[in-house]
Design a protein around this motif. Structure first.
Motif, PDB file in Angstrom:
ATOM      1  N   ASP A  12      47.779 -58.404  -8.264  1.00  0.00           N
ATOM      2  CA  ASP A  12      47.196 -59.680  -7.658  1.00  0.00           C
ATOM      3  C   ASP A  12      48.129 -60.733  -7.758  1.00  0.00           C
ATOM      4  O   ASP A  12      48.970 -60.904  -8.379  1.00  0.00           O
TER       5      ASP A  12
ATOM      6  N   SER B 164      45.544 -65.676  -5.945  1.00  0.00           N
ATOM      7  CA  SER B 164      44.537 -66.296  -4.938  1.00  0.00           C
ATOM      8  C   SER B 164      43.276 -66.269  -5.958  1.00  0.00           C
ATOM      9  O   SER B 164      42.486 -67.302  -5.427  1.00  0.00           O
TER      10      SER B 164
ATOM     11  N   THR C 109      50.495 -58.169  -3.601  1.00  0.00           N
ATOM     12  CA  THR C 109      49.569 -58.987  -2.826  1.00  0.00           C
ATOM     13  C   THR C 109      50.127 -60.170  -2.594  1.00  0.00           C
ATOM     14  O   THR C 109      50.726 -61.073  -3.386  1.00  0.00           O
TER      15      THR C 109
ATOM     16  N   ASP D 160      46.396 -65.091  -0.378  1.00  0.00           N
ATOM     17  CA  ASP D 160      45.407 -64.929   0.788  1.00  0.00           C
ATOM     18  C   ASP D 160      44.694 -66.302   0.039  1.00  0.00           C
ATOM     19  O   ASP D 160      44.425 -66.506  -0.996  1.00  0.00           O
TER      20      ASP D 160
ATOM     21  N   PRO E 199      40.771 -66.774  -0.662  1.00  0.00           N
ATOM     22  CA  PRO E 199      39.424 -66.379  -0.784  1.00  0.00           C
ATOM     23  C   PRO E 199      38.245 -67.239  -0.457  1.00  0.00           C
ATOM     24  O   PRO E 199      37.876 -68.004  -1.272  1.00  0.00           O
TER      25      PRO E 199
ATOM     26  N   GLY F 212      38.286 -59.395   0.735  1.00  0.00           N
ATOM     27  CA  GLY F 212      38.318 -60.704  -0.353  1.00  0.00           C
ATOM     28  C   GLY F 212      37.021 -61.445  -0.105  1.00  0.00           C
ATOM     29  O   GLY F 212      36.057 -61.427   0.498  1.00  0.00           O
TER      30      GLY F 212
ATOM     31  N   VAL G 240      33.209 -61.374  -4.302  1.00  0.00           N
ATOM     32  CA  VAL G 240      32.496 -61.603  -5.935  1.00  0.00           C
ATOM     33  C   VAL G 240      31.367 -62.441  -5.866  1.00  0.00           C
ATOM     34  O   VAL G 240      30.384 -62.121  -6.510  1.00  0.00           O
TER      35      VAL G 240
ATOM     36  N   PHE H  78      37.698 -56.057  -3.208  1.00  0.00           N
ATOM     37  CA  PHE H  78      38.314 -56.871  -4.332  1.00  0.00           C
ATOM     38  C   PHE H  78      37.256 -57.542  -5.490  1.00  0.00           C
ATOM     39  O   PHE H  78      36.095 -58.030  -5.044  1.00  0.00           O
TER      40      PHE H  78
HETATM   41  N1  GUN Z   1      40.160 -61.273  -6.482  1.00  0.00           N
HETATM   42  C1  GUN Z   1      38.713 -61.063  -6.038  1.00  0.00           C
HETATM   43  N2  GUN Z   1      38.809 -61.626  -4.808  1.00  0.00           N
HETATM   44  C2  GUN Z   1      39.740 -62.058  -4.770  1.00  0.00           C
HETATM   45  C3  GUN Z   1      40.273 -62.326  -3.296  1.00  0.00           C
HETATM   46  O1  GUN Z   1      39.827 -62.501  -2.356  1.00  0.00           O
HETATM   47  N3  GUN Z   1      41.916 -62.291  -3.059  1.00  0.00           N
HETATM   48  C4  GUN Z   1      42.593 -62.010  -3.899  1.00  0.00           C
HETATM   49  N4  GUN Z   1      43.934 -62.081  -3.718  1.00  0.00           N
HETATM   50  N5  GUN Z   1      42.186 -61.383  -5.295  1.00  0.00           N
HETATM   51  C5  GUN Z   1      40.715 -61.657  -5.501  1.00  0.00           C
END
Ligand code: GUN
Ligand code: ZN
Length: 490
Positions: free
Chosen positions: A92, A95, A124, A127, A129, A194, A197, A228
């Motif tokens: 990752d 982000s 990655t 981005d 979120p 994305g 969570v 994600f």
């Molecule tokens: N990990 C949990 N949510 C995200 C997200 O929206 N983007 C990225 N890059 N990592 C995440």
């Protein structure tokens, strides 16, 4: 060239194979990528591989990039050596830190170059979120930035490393769909959804289902789709049925740290358990009392191991359900674990037509397991099939929006499908297993000369309505029941 092959579908769920050229491995999906924190390893990566069969993990390149001790070793030795893991490693970008702390100090170009340099197999971009429920202007503005960064990533020289294209858009289905459509056209390789969570943390499974179905409309069948930050095993079946292939989560470790114990029905506190409802080695060899008596490190290690066993066990359960064609029966059963999961399942069923497009034509027997079964894609398909069914007799059937929905006594009646021409009795899905009481009630009603079909009620089941019901009685038909041409008898 595609790096993802679907072997089998069930609803929108898929058994697939993701080829990861840089690692020289093929990853079976659906699967979970355990999150490995480069600094703190609750269960070390070699054990993830040997004891749990992990084929892929995810770690955070932003943490490595900013770390005095780990940055150089990562560059010199490469991630696989540093972490001691021979499978595929996704990284990752920072982000998540961006979302948490509002600012990070790398660009998409820089972090992708760094990911490539440390030997990441799937990189990655940075981005944005965008959280749920923000105002539309913010969602659109941030999405535009995310889209620019995906284009930067697509134009970058990333060698053999696969690159993911996160899909944002907050809780606006049209933005999610548009973002997904754009992500698809970048030609990037993996499609994480994305900023889900916060939905997961608040048990907003209905909203999650709306987000995932919107994204899937834009993505079509390019894959693989990664949810994600989703790592609670209670929602794997549902997310897989919606078309998610990859999950990742630190939950196994974070929960262990707080003495929380994962199950497919939800989360338990170790302190509240008298018995372990699990067959994994940890739960077979220990009682909750014994675990409570251990020092913090040992207890955390064993809880994390239990959490991983449940997590990988549910992944295998989902795979086998797709193989057997009973994924929605698994979702139905998981939905009974928590009312919020039931909301999620019902929302999934709102999108039965979308799921029907990839659902396979024939499976083992359809099991009627709850009133929700009446809204499954197979039932929808059955009605579409009847719409097309050609009759050489006088009866004309169920033409869409038409008025000739009569059927006669030569027809059978089978919940949750309703009336069907007997010629189809031995064909899928009419070979369904149905509770005896439900089946008998339907047949008796039909034999009474009653019965004209009223279509499936969203939350109950299909209902039979008497032919001679007066108009006023129709007022008592519950909302959502579509009465098909009840009066057009002649
Ligand atoms: N990990 C949990 N949510 C995200 C997200 O929206 N983007 C990225 N890059 N990592 C995440
Ligand atoms: Zn266990």
């Amino acid at each position: 060239m595609t790096n993802f092959e679907v072997r089998q579908y069930d609803a929108a769920g898929r058994l697939g194979e993701l080829s990861v050229p840089r690692a020289g491995v093929t990853v079976q999906t659906p699967t979970i990528l355990p999150v490995v924190n480069p600094h703190v390893q609750t269960v070390d990566p070699a054990a993830l591989e040997s004891d749990f069969g992990a084929e892929i993990l995810i770690t955070n390149s932003y943490i490595l990039h900013g770390s005095e001790e780990l940055r150089e070793p990562a560059l010199e030795r490469g991630l696989h050596d540093l972490l001691d893991f021979s499978g595929a490693i996704m990284t990752d970008s920072g982000s998540f830190q961006l979302a948490e702390y509002g600012d990070i100090d790398v660009t998409t170009e820089e972090i992708l170059q760094f990911q490539r340099a440390i030997g990441s197999d799937i990189g990655t971009p940075v981005d944005i979120p965008t959280p749920p429920d923000v105002d539309r202007d913010r969602a659109e503005t941030e999405l535009a930035t995310t889209q620019d960064r995906l284009e930067t990533a697509a134009a970058a020289d990333t060698g053999e490393m696969l690159v993911s294209a996160p899909v944002q858009g907050s809780t606006y289905p049209d933005l999610r769909e548009r973002a997904a459509d754009h992500a698809r056209t970048t030609g990037l390789d993996v499609f994480p959804l994305g900023a889900v969570v916060p939905l997961l943390n608040e048990y907003r499974y209905a909203d999650l289902a709306e987000v995932v179905t919107a994204c899937k409309r834009g993505l079509g069948e390019v894959g693989p789709v990664h949810l994600f930050g989703a790592g609670h095993p209670m929602m794997f079946a549902m997310a897989a049925a919606l078309g998610c292939d990859l999950f990742d989560s630190a939950a196994y470790a974070l929960y262990a740290r707080d003495d929380r114990y994962l199950t497919v029905r939800g989360t338990e506190l170790l302190d509240e358990l008298d018995y372990f409802p699990c067959h994994c080695p940890v739960c077979t060899d220990h009682t909750p009392d014994e675990l409570r008596g251990l020092d913090d490190d040992s207890r955390q290690d064993l809880l994390a191991r239990h959490n991983l066993h449940v997590t990988y066990g549910e992944i295998r359960t989902v795979r086998q359900a797709i193989r057997a064609g009973n994924l929605l029966e698994l979702v139905d059963s998981r939905a009974r674990g928590h009312p919020a999961m039931l909301d999620g399942y019902r929302t999934l069923l709102d999108h039965a037509a979308q799921l029907e497009r990839t659902d396979r034509v024939s499976k083992d027997a359809f099991f009627y397991t709850s009133t929700e079964s009446a809204r499954r894609p197979e039932v929808l398909r059955h009605h579409r099939r009847l719409d097309r069914f050609e009759l050489d007799a006088d009866e004309v059937l169920l033409t869409e929006g038409g008025s000739n929905d009569r059927y006669d006594e030569t027809w059978g009646v089978l919940p949750p499908f309703g009336p069907y021409p007997r010629e189809l009795a031995d064909t899928y899905p009419l070979t369904a297993e149905v509770p005896e009481r439900t089946d008998r009630a339907a047949r008796e009603a039909a034999a009474d000369g009653v019965a004209r079909l009223v279509e499936r009620h969203p939350d109950t089941s299909f209902t039979l309505v008497h032919d001679d019901w007066p108009e006023a009685a129709l007022a008592r038909v519950p909302d959502g029941v579509r009465v098909r041409d009840l009066h057009a008898r002649e």
